[in-house]
Design a protein around this motif. Structure first.
Motif, PDB file in Angstrom:
ATOM      1  N   ASN A   2      32.114  40.360 -37.773  1.00 21.04           N
ATOM      2  CA  ASN A   2      32.421  39.192 -36.950  1.00 21.04           C
ATOM      3  C   ASN A   2      31.395  38.089 -37.220  1.00 21.04           C
ATOM      4  N   SER A  21      38.180  34.577 -43.881  1.00 17.76           N
ATOM      5  CA  SER A  21      39.319  35.193 -43.216  1.00 17.76           C
ATOM      6  C   SER A  21      40.165  35.960 -44.238  1.00 17.76           C
ATOM      7  N   TYR A  25      36.999  39.132 -42.909  1.00 22.88           N
ATOM      8  CA  TYR A  25      36.005  38.858 -41.857  1.00 22.88           C
ATOM      9  C   TYR A  25      36.742  38.361 -40.618  1.00 22.88           C
ATOM     10  N   LYS A  26      36.194  38.658 -39.443  1.00 21.47           N
ATOM     11  CA  LYS A  26      36.767  38.114 -38.215  1.00 21.47           C
ATOM     12  C   LYS A  26      35.984  36.838 -37.894  1.00 21.47           C
ATOM     13  N   SER A  50      46.419  34.558 -40.979  1.00 20.82           N
ATOM     14  CA  SER A  50      45.793  35.287 -39.874  1.00 20.82           C
ATOM     15  C   SER A  50      45.057  34.312 -38.957  1.00 20.82           C
TER      16      SER A  50
END
Ligand code: NAD
Ligand code: WQD
Length: 333
Positions: A2, A21, A25-26, A50
């Motif tokens: 994150n 993204s 990865y968030k 996303s």
């Protein structure tokens, strides 16, 4: 993993968000929208498919950031937020020091409290000031010549002190040269809200017919064609550089300063010619007086970024010209 991107809806952060993204990865975008628009979040989603999370807020709100870092289980921060107009910084130094320097103090304090100690910081080649030799390597004297540049220098020094005081911190200061261009989709790019100061956005507005001609600042520099030379680097290469820096910091502690450029210079006339050829258009240009504070030539030594990060810029000047124009054309149809 994150990641929090301060200044997340801005030009460089939005391109970095796309890359992060896409790699899984968030991504959390934190921005006060002082120089960007919320719609960027939708555009990023169109590209990646996303969702990224947007939080409206200011980096000077330390308490809010502590809560955010904890609640979202953030592991690293990429710190893009900042004011960046050199001319404005001369007129409004207090705003620049408050936003950029005090803002970073507040952010770092929050990160310490939340025990998040990995940061990639958006620094700038402007920290070097007038080159005393070329290419500019990372140990070149730091002689920033305007308040904006001095805010970047003070932040770098602050981060170095933070890292010296606590070995748990891992920090990379990425000194970008001249990022230009846009994502190939044409969905995100550089969108100055005022009349542009930088060359590429100005050039694009001339191509669109929104501005009558390009003022070429100085035709008598000691360069082959008399115009200023810079190290233009594609914003998507810069975005990739952040991923490389995060990867590097996952294995290496301490404080690191790294140039992100191509290592090659391009003059104003060369950029105009390549823009015209690539985009099949005509740009009117008139040579006018030099712009105060400009240097004849600036380009990076990029060996450290390659050795430490394994990163090199891959995209060409035609790629930069094509994508910048493609983005702006898309915006007007
Ligand atoms: P940008 O203005 O598009 O992005 C910066 C973002 O930060 C904006 O979205 C703005 O709304 C936000 N912001 C500003 N102050 C804030 C605050 N106090 N709290 C929260 N958000 C805030 O600029 P950019 O070109 O994407 O630049 C990103 C970073 O890279 C900046 O720090 C800039 O100084 C640095 N940099 C840019 C260049 C360049 O040529 N674009 C070159 C070298 C370094
Ligand atoms: C490039 C060349 C101009 C506009 C600035 C900041 C620097 C960094 C990047 C953030 C120069 C010429 C420009 C125009 C022109 N930003 N020019 N006509 O000045 O290298 O760097 O942006 O950190 O801190 O100072 O970039 O794009 O303004 O200029 O002839 O209308 O284009 O003289 O030679 P610069 P730029």
């Amino acid at each position: 993993m994150n990641i929090l991107l301060t200044g997340g809806t801005g030009y460089i952060a939005s391109h970095t968000a796309v890359v992060l993204s896409s790699l899984g990865y968030k991504v959390f975008l934190y921005d006060n929208l002082s120089n960007s628009k919320r719609q960027v979040v939708t555009q990023i989603k169109k590209i990646t498919g996303s969702a990224v999370t947007f939080i409206k807020g200011d980096i000077r709100d330390s308490d809010r950031i502590v809560r955010l870092l904890k609640r979202k289980k953030i592991e690293a921060v990429i710190h893009f937020a900042g004011l960046k107009a050199v001319g404005h910084s001369v007129d409004r130094p207090i705003d620049y020091f408050d936003n950029n320097v005090a803002g970073t103090v507040s952010l770092v304090r929050a990160m310490n409290l939340a025990n998040v100690k990995t940061m990639v910081f958006s620094s700038s080649a402007t920290v070097y000031g007038n080159p005393t030799y070329l290419p500019l390597d990372e140990i070149h004297p730091k002689l920033a010549v305007n308040p904006y540049g001095r805010t970047k220098l003070h932040i770098e020094e602050l981060l170095q002190d933070v890292s010296d005081a606590d070995a748990e911190w891992n920090i990379s200061c990425l000194r970008y040269f001249n990022p230009i261009g846009a994502h190939e989709s044409g969905f995100i790019g550089e969108e100055p809200s005022d009349r542009p100061n930088n060359l590429m956005p100005y050039l694009v507005q001339v191509a669109l017919g929104d501005l009558p001609y390009l003022r070429v600042f100085g035709g008598d520099y000691p360069t082959p064609d008399g115009t200023g030379i810079r190290d233009y680097v594609h914003v998507m290469d810069i975005a990739d550089g952040h991923v490389a820096a995060l990867d590097f910091l996952s294995k290496n502690g301490g404080w690191h300063a790294l140039n992100l450029g191509t290592g090659s210079g391009c003059s104003v006339f060369e950029l105009v010619r390549i823009f015209e050829e690539t985009n099949q258009c005509q740009i009117s240009a008139k040579v006018v007086e030099r712009r105060p504070g400009d240097v004849a030539e600036s380009y990076a030594c990029v060996e450290k970024a390659y050795t430490k990060l394994g990163w090199r810029a891959k995209r060409t000047i035609p790629d930069m010209c094509y994508s910048a124009w493609h983005f702006r054309k898309n915006r007007v149809v």
